[in-house]
Design an enzyme around this catalytic site. Structure first.
Site, PDB file in Angstrom:
ATOM      1  N   HIS A 209       3.963  43.989  49.881  1.00  0.00           N
ATOM      2  CA  HIS A 209       4.462  42.940  49.299  1.00  0.00           C
ATOM      3  C   HIS A 209       5.637  42.246  49.742  1.00  0.00           C
ATOM      4  O   HIS A 209       6.203  41.136  49.201  1.00  0.00           O
ATOM      5  CB  HIS A 209       4.540  43.096  47.587  1.00  0.00           C
ATOM      6  CG  HIS A 209       5.523  43.874  47.410  1.00  0.00           C
ATOM      7  ND1 HIS A 209       5.156  45.357  46.977  1.00  0.00           N
ATOM      8  CD2 HIS A 209       6.820  43.803  47.078  1.00  0.00           C
ATOM      9  CE1 HIS A 209       6.526  45.995  46.650  1.00  0.00           C
ATOM     10  NE2 HIS A 209       7.441  44.847  46.664  1.00  0.00           N
ATOM     11  N   ASP A 242      -0.373  48.792  49.610  1.00  0.00           N
ATOM     12  CA  ASP A 242       1.012  48.348  49.582  1.00  0.00           C
ATOM     13  C   ASP A 242       1.867  48.825  50.555  1.00  0.00           C
ATOM     14  O   ASP A 242       3.180  49.171  50.727  1.00  0.00           O
ATOM     15  CB  ASP A 242       1.617  48.462  48.392  1.00  0.00           C
ATOM     16  CG  ASP A 242       2.648  47.419  48.080  1.00  0.00           C
ATOM     17  OD1 ASP A 242       2.817  46.539  48.865  1.00  0.00           O
ATOM     18  OD2 ASP A 242       3.542  47.827  47.303  1.00  0.00           O
ATOM     19  N   SER A 324      12.498  47.320  47.597  1.00  0.00           N
ATOM     20  CA  SER A 324      10.879  47.550  47.973  1.00  0.00           C
ATOM     21  C   SER A 324      10.858  47.835  49.785  1.00  0.00           C
ATOM     22  O   SER A 324      11.546  47.094  50.442  1.00  0.00           O
ATOM     23  CB  SER A 324      10.062  46.554  47.787  1.00  0.00           C
ATOM     24  OG  SER A 324       9.921  46.417  46.040  1.00  0.00           O
TER      25      SER A 324
END
Length: 481
Positions: A209, A242, A324
């Site tokens: 992402h 992910d 992230s």
């Protein structure tokens, strides 16, 4: 959720230094009462009462009226409020409630919010400097009369060596191998995330992402803590896991890959160190512990159409949007996970509608991420383990039920597939995979994806109110489609 930190009220420096403690007491003029107030202008009388409050700042988007009005008003110092990247198991609140919660991309690094932070810091520094000057004058006067008793260190802070295993030593070794990633689509939309050096060939591991906007013709850059910035390209991305791998263009020859640990050996209570760029603040280090293992987590890719599933490491190290893709390290500096998601409250305060860390962060175990990254480097496509059956994704505490009908009208159990060969049928409720308790479909998917195709697992399931077990050899699926 938000926090507010109002400055502490501090007394001003006296208008003149007090008399030494051993000085003879001043004689009281004739006719004056010992308890009477000092005469006007007496240098040893009490100074006029004053108060000062330190400046702060809000992490929400700056108001159009920025810069803030001059003192004495005191702006609030807000908590880090922004949308996170995933959803934790079950429970309400934030963008992470439920299994299909929509993922919100981290706010782009560029903008006026960063300037607001700098301005607030500068104001606080000036106030502190003024206060320090007054105190310094007072101390100097006292030292002149009584002599200094302070002792100075023989070495400066920069020369002090940090022992191996300390947070400072781990951070110093790991930071040069982390990068801040800026990804933007062809239309200019994007955000900021983190990644770390995977090998000497210039491959960087991060979250899918983080780079999703740049997969199809977007712009992608990676910046090291020393300020060197490199263009990069997506080698492969696994939306379901992910995980993504990018490669630096014209990569330097002195890259130092981070050492990968063994996430299976991690224990609850182990120390953790997270590195990332929360809200665009590059090279930020936070600490915590492993709060739990095998935590079922689902997050969206941002479009809301597909979800990622993981059996995550939970940590209370502060993780916010921008963290992230960054490494979660153990106390020795080994990578044990990729910081990927947070559970947060539904509102970050100050009208932002976003939220930050509340101590519930989740990382993809590095054993799984390593396998996925190697597949992406070799083939450019992810490979997923599967049982060959459709399961309900609705929240449940009883298990993962095989649906009566497959996606798009297909068979719920693939004819000749792993589940079919193991004797599973529509309506069966899977309650365990090996020794892992399965409470829902997403939990089952996350556990399956911790394995590789070809692995043999034991499935415990219920049919007609009776419990059964069967052995199953996991199949494979290539790609995200």
């Amino acid at each position: 959720m938000s926090t507010e930190n109002e400055g502490t009220t501090v007394p001003p420096a006296p208008s003149a230094p007090p008399p030494p403690a051993d000085a003879p007491a001043a004689s009281v003029p004739q006719g004056a009462h010992p308890g009477a107030a000092p005469a006007a202008g007496d240098p040893y009388g009490p100074p006029a009462a004053q108060a000062h409050q330190g400046a702060g700042e809000s992490s929400s988007a700056p108001d159009p009226s920025w810069p803030p009005p001059p003192p004495p008003s005191t702006p609030a110092y807000g908590g880090d409020g922004a949308a996170g990247h995933g959803a934790a198991g079950q429970g309400g609140g934030g963008w992470g409630a439920g299994w299909g919660a929509a993922h919100q991309q981290p706010a782009p690094k560029k903008g006026h919010g960063r300037g607001g932070l700098v301005a607030a810091v500068l104001v606080a520094a000036l106030v502190a400097g003024g206060l320090g000057g007054g105190l310094g004058y007072t101390l100097a006067e006292e030292n002149d009369s009584g002599g200094s008793t302070t002792v100075s260190s023989s070495t400066s802070g920069g020369n002090v060596k940090r022992d191996p295993g300390t947070v400072a030593a781990v951070a110093a070794a790991a930071l040069p191998s982390t990068v801040t990633i800026e990804a933007a689509s062809s239309s200019g939309e994007g955000g900021t995330g983190t990644g770390f050096v995977f090998d000497k060939q210039g491959h960087i591991v991060t979250n899918n992402h983080v780079v999703a906007d740049a997969v199809d013709g977007g712009n992608l850059t990676a910046t090291f803590p020393n300020g060197k910035k490199y263009d990069a390209e997506v080698v492969g991305n696994a939306q379901g896991y992910d995980v993504a791998v990018i490669k630096l263009k014209n990569a330097p020859s002195d890259l130092k890959p981070l050492t990968l640990g063994n996430s299976d050996d991690v224990a609850v209570g182990d120390s953790t160190i997270a590195i990332g760029a929360p809200f665009g603040l590059s090279d930020t280090v936070t600490t915590g512990i492993i709060s739990a293992k095998n935590r079922p987590v689902a997050s969206s890719d941002g479009s809301g159409s597909k979800a990622s599933y993981m059996s995550a490491l939970q940590t209370d190290a502060s993780i916010n949007p921008g963290n992230s893709g960054g490494p979660l390290l153990d106390a020795q500096g080994n990578v044990i996970g990729i910081n990927s998601a947070i559970q947060s409250t539904s509102n970050g305060g100050f009208g932002t509608g976003q939220a930050g860390s509340i101590g519930l962060g989740f990382a993809i175990p590095i054993n799984q991420a390593k396998y996925v990254a190697q597949e992406l480097i070799e083939t450019g496509k992810p490979v997923y383990a599967k049982i060959g059956a459709s399961v309900s994704l609705e929240d449940s505490s009883n298990g993962a039920q095989i649906t009566e009908q497959g996606v798009g009208g297909t068979e719920p159990v693939d004819p000749g597939g792993p589940a079919d060969k193991a004797g599973l049928k529509p309506g069966d409720v899977i309650t365990k995979l090996d020794d892992r308790v399965i409470d829902s479909g997403p939990t089952l998917i996350g556990e399956i994806w911790t394995h590789k195709p070809g692995d043999e697992v034991t499935i415990t399931y219920e049919r007609g109110g009776k419990e059964h077990t069967t052995e199953l050899t996991l199949g494979s699926r290539v790609g995200d489609s």
